[in-house]
Design a protein around this motif. Sequence first.
Motif, mmCIF file in Angstrom:
data_model
loop_
_atom_site.group_PDB
_atom_site.id
_atom_site.type_symbol
_atom_site.label_atom_id
_atom_site.label_comp_id
_atom_site.label_asym_id
_atom_site.label_seq_id
_atom_site.Cartn_x
_atom_site.Cartn_y
_atom_site.Cartn_z
ATOM 1 N N LYS A 11 0.349 -1.266 -0.379
ATOM 2 C CA LYS A 11 -0.461 0.085 0.070
ATOM 3 C C LYS A 11 0.727 0.890 -0.222
ATOM 4 N N ILE A 12 1.951 1.612 0.614
ATOM 5 C CA ILE A 12 2.456 2.565 0.888
ATOM 6 C C ILE A 12 3.733 3.194 -0.329
ATOM 7 N N LEU A 13 4.163 1.108 -1.228
ATOM 8 C CA LEU A 13 4.869 1.606 -2.569
ATOM 9 C C LEU A 13 3.939 2.718 -3.605
ATOM 10 N N ARG A 14 2.570 1.638 -3.077
ATOM 11 C CA ARG A 14 1.693 2.556 -4.860
ATOM 12 C C ARG A 14 1.481 3.439 -4.410
ATOM 13 N N ALA A 15 1.403 4.014 -2.723
ATOM 14 C CA ALA A 15 0.814 6.079 -2.531
ATOM 15 C C ALA A 15 2.416 6.320 -2.940
ATOM 16 N N VAL A 16 3.348 6.542 -2.873
ATOM 17 C CA VAL A 16 4.750 6.614 -3.314
ATOM 18 C C VAL A 16 4.826 6.910 -4.137
ATOM 19 N N ILE A 17 4.635 5.984 -5.031
ATOM 20 C CA ILE A 17 3.974 5.469 -6.861
ATOM 21 C C ILE A 17 3.175 6.621 -7.698
ATOM 22 N N ALA A 18 2.175 6.374 -7.018
ATOM 23 C CA ALA A 18 0.972 7.473 -7.105
ATOM 24 C C ALA A 18 1.066 8.585 -6.493
ATOM 25 N N GLU A 19 1.921 9.239 -5.596
ATOM 26 C CA GLU A 19 2.595 10.679 -5.794
ATOM 27 C C GLU A 19 3.160 10.774 -6.406
ATOM 28 N N TYR A 20 4.465 9.803 -6.981
ATOM 29 C CA TYR A 20 5.889 10.510 -8.159
ATOM 30 C C TYR A 20 4.561 10.834 -9.276
ATOM 31 N N VAL A 21 3.879 9.592 -10.090
ATOM 32 C CA VAL A 21 2.862 9.764 -11.408
ATOM 33 C C VAL A 21 2.603 10.787 -11.082
ATOM 34 N N SER A 22 1.631 11.305 -10.400
ATOM 35 C CA SER A 22 0.588 12.885 -10.378
ATOM 36 C C SER A 22 1.625 13.251 -10.571
ATOM 37 N N ARG A 23 2.790 13.961 -9.823
ATOM 38 C CA ARG A 23 3.103 14.885 -10.033
ATOM 39 C C ARG A 23 4.272 14.872 -11.143
ATOM 40 N N GLU A 24 4.499 14.387 -11.527
ATOM 41 C CA GLU A 24 5.960 14.672 -12.826
ATOM 42 C C GLU A 24 5.397 14.939 -14.296
ATOM 43 N N GLY A 25 5.093 15.326 -14.713
ATOM 44 C CA GLY A 25 3.898 15.465 -15.622
ATOM 45 C C GLY A 25 4.611 15.654 -17.372
ATOM 46 N N THR A 26 5.387 14.077 -17.496
ATOM 47 C CA THR A 26 5.467 13.731 -18.324
ATOM 48 C C THR A 26 4.662 13.304 -19.880
ATOM 49 N N ASP A 27 4.620 13.688 -20.567
ATOM 50 C CA ASP A 27 3.873 13.946 -21.849
ATOM 51 C C ASP A 27 3.966 11.657 -22.541
ATOM 52 N N TYR A 28 3.087 11.719 -22.694
ATOM 53 C CA TYR A 28 2.982 10.573 -23.152
ATOM 54 C C TYR A 28 2.893 9.836 -24.496
ATOM 55 N N GLY A 29 2.427 11.269 -25.249
ATOM 56 C CA GLY A 29 2.614 10.960 -26.621
ATOM 57 C C GLY A 29 0.872 10.885 -26.865
ATOM 58 N N ASP A 30 0.127 10.581 -27.392
ATOM 59 C CA ASP A 30 -1.183 10.454 -28.235
ATOM 60 C C ASP A 30 -1.856 9.933 -27.392
ATOM 61 N N ARG A 31 -1.382 8.616 -26.645
ATOM 62 C CA ARG A 31 -2.025 7.710 -25.831
ATOM 63 C C ARG A 31 -2.120 8.559 -24.651
ATOM 64 N N VAL A 32 -3.324 7.943 -23.718
ATOM 65 C CA VAL A 32 -3.945 9.169 -22.294
ATOM 66 C C VAL A 32 -3.232 7.434 -21.762
ATOM 67 N N PHE A 33 -2.399 7.476 -20.611
ATOM 68 C CA PHE A 33 -2.919 6.406 -19.344
ATOM 69 C C PHE A 33 -3.534 6.822 -17.778
ATOM 70 N N SER A 34 -3.973 5.755 -17.800
ATOM 71 C CA SER A 34 -4.623 6.153 -16.856
ATOM 72 C C SER A 34 -3.796 5.872 -15.582
ATOM 73 N N LEU A 35 -4.523 6.881 -14.120
ATOM 74 C CA LEU A 35 -3.137 6.197 -13.266
ATOM 75 C C LEU A 35 -2.978 4.412 -12.362
ATOM 76 N N ASP A 36 -3.546 3.634 -12.767
ATOM 77 C CA ASP A 36 -3.565 2.475 -12.421
ATOM 78 C C ASP A 36 -2.142 1.854 -13.348
ATOM 79 N N GLU A 37 -2.428 2.421 -14.867
ATOM 80 C CA GLU A 37 -1.597 1.941 -16.081
ATOM 81 C C GLU A 37 -0.533 2.582 -15.744
ATOM 82 N N LYS A 38 -0.245 3.942 -15.421
ATOM 83 C CA LYS A 38 0.927 4.622 -15.186
ATOM 84 C C LYS A 38 1.709 4.330 -13.820
#
Length: 71
Positions: A11-38
């Motif tokens: 649970k903690i690992l998921r929270a750490v990763i979720a916090e990271y991907v929600s702030r990183e702002g990377t452009d994934y191109g034409d495809r939109v990825f869900s939070l779970d996919e990221k």
Amino acid sequence: MEIPYQKFEPKILRAVIAEYVSREGTDYGDRVFSLDEKIAMVQSQLENGSARIVFDTESETCNVVPVSMEP
């Protein structure tokens, strides 16, 4: 300081990763990825050794960083 991802409870690992991907702002191109996919992508990078989690004692924050492939 590096913290092995295996040291985190799931649970903690998921929270750490979720916090990271929600702030990183990377452009994934034409495809939109869900939070779970990221989260799954970053977890895979941690598991295959292409990324690691580091803790900055000064700012008291965790970050996911790529592992250098240089010898």
